[in-house]
Design a protein around this motif. Structure first.
Motif, mmCIF file in Angstrom:
data_model
loop_
_atom_site.group_PDB
_atom_site.id
_atom_site.type_symbol
_atom_site.label_atom_id
_atom_site.label_comp_id
_atom_site.label_asym_id
_atom_site.label_seq_id
_atom_site.Cartn_x
_atom_site.Cartn_y
_atom_site.Cartn_z
ATOM 1 N N TYR A 14 176.127 72.605 60.946
ATOM 2 C CA TYR A 14 176.675 73.790 61.601
ATOM 3 C C TYR A 14 177.410 74.677 60.601
ATOM 4 N N ASN A 15 178.146 74.063 59.689
ATOM 5 C CA ASN A 15 178.904 74.827 58.702
ATOM 6 C C ASN A 15 177.998 75.638 57.775
ATOM 7 N N ARG A 16 176.780 75.186 57.628
ATOM 8 C CA ARG A 16 175.847 75.862 56.698
ATOM 9 C C ARG A 16 175.018 76.961 57.403
ATOM 10 N N LEU A 17 175.081 77.035 58.734
ATOM 11 C CA LEU A 17 174.232 77.928 59.498
ATOM 12 C C LEU A 17 174.273 79.384 59.050
ATOM 13 N N PRO A 18 175.431 79.991 58.770
ATOM 14 C CA PRO A 18 175.445 81.420 58.398
ATOM 15 C C PRO A 18 174.587 81.742 57.172
ATOM 16 N N ALA A 19 174.351 80.762 56.317
ATOM 17 C CA ALA A 19 173.579 81.020 55.094
ATOM 18 C C ALA A 19 172.099 80.695 55.264
ATOM 19 N N LEU A 20 171.697 80.285 56.473
ATOM 20 C CA LEU A 20 170.310 79.846 56.693
ATOM 21 C C LEU A 20 169.523 80.890 57.474
ATOM 22 N N ALA A 21 168.199 80.720 57.456
ATOM 23 C CA ALA A 21 167.276 81.561 58.232
ATOM 24 C C ALA A 21 166.438 80.645 59.117
ATOM 25 N N GLY A 22 166.324 80.984 60.393
ATOM 26 C CA GLY A 22 165.601 80.143 61.339
ATOM 27 C C GLY A 22 164.249 80.710 61.710
ATOM 28 N N TYR A 23 163.298 79.813 62.031
ATOM 29 C CA TYR A 23 161.955 80.204 62.461
ATOM 30 C C TYR A 23 161.575 79.380 63.678
ATOM 31 N N THR A 24 160.917 80.036 64.647
ATOM 32 C CA THR A 24 160.540 79.326 65.867
ATOM 33 C C THR A 24 159.348 80.012 66.506
ATOM 34 N N MET A 25 158.895 79.433 67.637
ATOM 35 C CA MET A 25 157.759 79.951 68.397
ATOM 36 C C MET A 25 158.282 80.416 69.752
ATOM 37 N N ALA A 26 157.941 81.650 70.126
ATOM 38 C CA ALA A 26 158.498 82.262 71.329
ATOM 39 C C ALA A 26 158.051 81.523 72.588
ATOM 40 N N GLN A 27 158.917 81.539 73.615
ATOM 41 C CA GLN A 27 158.656 80.984 74.940
ATOM 42 C C GLN A 27 158.350 79.490 74.891
ATOM 43 N N THR A 28 159.026 78.773 74.042
ATOM 44 C CA THR A 28 158.866 77.327 73.921
ATOM 45 C C THR A 28 160.237 76.670 74.009
ATOM 46 N N THR A 29 160.224 75.336 74.186
ATOM 47 C CA THR A 29 161.484 74.592 74.174
ATOM 48 C C THR A 29 162.106 74.605 72.784
ATOM 49 N N MET A 30 161.253 74.784 71.742
ATOM 50 C CA MET A 30 161.797 74.908 70.391
ATOM 51 C C MET A 30 162.649 76.173 70.267
#
Length: 570
Positions: A154-170
């Motif tokens: 959680y502490n590292r989150l501001p420096a990260l970039a996220g990727y996901t697939m729309a309309q999924t549980t992910m």
């Protein structure tokens, strides 16, 4: 403006619904009640390709969910005695499938695309019994460490970039991180493989993917890290169908049957591999039924996959090095052979050019020799003619002296001198004009008229410029006509006559020698004519257009035509 916002929201929702429906084809299906009553029916299944659940292999649809749904029809035939046709509809994308099922009133419309069972979705669509556990894992790029606790991540989150697939549980799982860190940037990708590939290619990236997708990507060489924290488990993966459907009886009967369980187990092992499938099923199971060693077995399998991948990479590198070395050697051999062949070809071409040059020189020398030979033969013919003329002329002079006709003797000597001077002047000229040849013949016939006391008459005509002809060529034929024809017999119509005509024709000169003698002697038995014909044969050798001779002989009219092309070269 504030009052318009609810209407704008409703309008946007309607347009969005119409857009989604436009992407999915309209299908007609049968209800379970209609199917049981008629003994046959049709259902439609919406799908979107994602390996290993449903995908194309060699042009055919395969996968766990596809083959599982294909087993639905035989089961209904065996259990209920009804024939069910399954119509597979490729939606072209993942996003429009769920809204299409949610908003449809068709009773026989289904969808498979590894849908997770959630409480929110149960309110909108119906789920078949789960066929496979549902576990989403957190993967990060290789430059990030393995985190020991959620707080550390959680502490590292501001420096990260996220990727996901729309309309999924992910996407739902990723939104949890967005709530904890509002500045977190999350980007959507088309499917889970694009998500995991993006994470592998980008530093400081992370995302959620199903465990089965992760294992398959790992086997293909995708380099990401699986974090042991923050994995999410749900009720399972299942097919979905419309809330208006009445197929519950058939669906529950099939997916809860032993036939379906055995088919599902075999399909998971078929498409994931026996060892990997067992580990995935064990790790994905609920905490209450999962063995304590399941996570260790998964970690061991990951290491085996990575080790095998490294070995395969090393072997592939070694093979590529061997192929490279062989290729280099082959290229060097090819270059050497090419250089040798080029040298040989260059030498061959050089020799060929020299040979062509030598042949041209030989041909030129041959043509020159033939030309010299023709000239020598021409001179030989002239030299053989001259003694004959001189002998006849001396005989004529002797005759005039014996008659004491000094005037005629002097005249004859003068004409003979001119004639001999003409022959000597033109002896070295291979070609002369028709006018010069006609003058020579006129001098010769004047001598013969004086010698035979004007017993014949002659006429020489020149039509046109006459062109160029071989020197002294006509003399033997005129001599033959005079001695063998004109002086050998009586004339057909009065006084004996000899007519010679030089006619310029297109591309040639025609010489006609005509007399009116009644004598029937052959025209080609004289020695002079034979020499002339040998001279013509020598000239014709190597010529494209050749000198031609045409003879016509009848009582009272004899004619010889000599056709000399302008292209004659001496």
């Amino acid at each position: 403006m504030l009052k318009l916002k609810p209407y704008l929201f409703i309008l946007g929702w309607l347009l969005s619904s119409l857009f989604i429906q436009a992407q999915v084809p309209v299908v007609k299906t049968d209800s379970w009640a209609q199917t049981k009553k008629a003994g046959k029916g049709q259902i439609s299944v919406l799908w979107y390709a994602i390996e290993p659940f449903i995908y194309f292999d060699k042009g055919e649809i395969v996968g766990i969910e596809y083959e599982l749904m294909q087993g639905f029809a035989p089961y209904l035939k065996k259990t209920y005695g009804v024939d069910v046709a399954i119509n597979w509809v490729n939606a072209g994308a993942f996003e429009p499938i769920y809204p299409a099922i949610r908003d449809s009133k068709e009773k026989g419309l289904f969808a498979v695309s590894y849908y997770s069972i959630t409480d929110e979705r149960k309110k909108e669509v119906k789920f078949a019994p789960a066929y496979m556990p549902d576990l989403n894992i957190l993967v990060t790029s290789n430059n990030l460490p393995v985190y020991d606790s959620p707080e550390e991540f959680y502490n590292r989150l501001p420096a990260l970039a996220g990727y996901t697939m729309a309309q999924t549980t992910m996407e739902e799982d990723m939104n949890y991180f967005k709530k904890r860190s509002p500045k977190l940037k999350i980007s959507n990708r088309l499917d889970d493989y694009e998500v995991i590939n993006e994470v592998a290619a980008t530093d400081n990236a992370f995302g959620y993917v199903p465990l089965s997708i992760y294992v398959l990507a790992l086997q293909r060489g995708t380099k990401v890290k699986r974090q042991k924290i923050l994995a999410t488990r749900r009720e399972g993966l299942a097919a979905i169908y419309t809330s208006a459907s009445d197929w519950d009886e058939a669906v529950n009967a099939y997916f809860n049957s032993e036939t379906c369980r055995q088919l599902t187990a075999s399909l998971i092992r078929k498409h994931l591999g026996v060892e990997v499938a067992d580990i995935i099923l064990e790790v994905s199971a609920p905490d209450s039924s999962r063995r304590p060693t399941a996570d260790i077995e998964l970690l061991t399998k990951e290491r085996e996959i990575v080790t095998r991948r490294l070995i395969d990479t090393a072997l592939q590198y070694q093979r590529s090095q061997s192929i490279r070395n062989i290729t280099i050697i082959a290229v060097l051999i090819f270059i050497i052979i090419s250089i040798v062949l080029f040298k040989m070809l260059t030498t061959k071409r050089k020799l060929a050019r020299l040979l062509v040059q030598r042949n041209q020189e030989i041909i030129s020398q041959k043509q020159e020799i033939e030309k010299i030979n023709r000239r020598l033969q021409q001179k030989l013919s002239v030299s053989q003619l001259n003694p004959h003329l001189i002998f006849n002329s001396l005989t004529a002079i002797q005759h005039f002296v014996m008659l004491d006709d000094k005037k005629m003797a002097n005249k004859y000597l003068s004409q003979l001198g001119k004639f001999i001077r003409y022959i000597l002047q033109n002896a070295n000229e291979p070609l002369i004009s028709a006018a010069e040849e006609s003058k020579m013949l006129e001098q010769y016939l004047n001598l013969e008229q004086a010698r035979f006391e004007n017993s014949f008459q002659y006429k020489i005509a020149l039509q046109g410029e006459g062109g160029l002809i071989p020197s002294m060529l006509t003399f033997p034929f005129v001599e033959e006509a005079l001695y063998e024809r004109v002086l050998a017999g009586e004339a057909a119509n009065g006084r004996r006559s000899l007519n010679i005509t030089f006619t310029e024709q297109p591309g040639a000169v025609c010489i006609s020698i005509q007399d009116n003698s009644l004598a029937q002697k052959k025209m080609d038995n004289g020695n002079a004519v034979r020499l002339a014909e040998e001279q013509i044969a020598a000239i014709n050798k190597g010529q494209v257009d050749k000198i031609g001779i045409n003879r016509r002989c009848s009582s009272g009219l004899s004619q010889v035509d000599i056709l000399i092309p302008n292209t004659v070269l001496l």
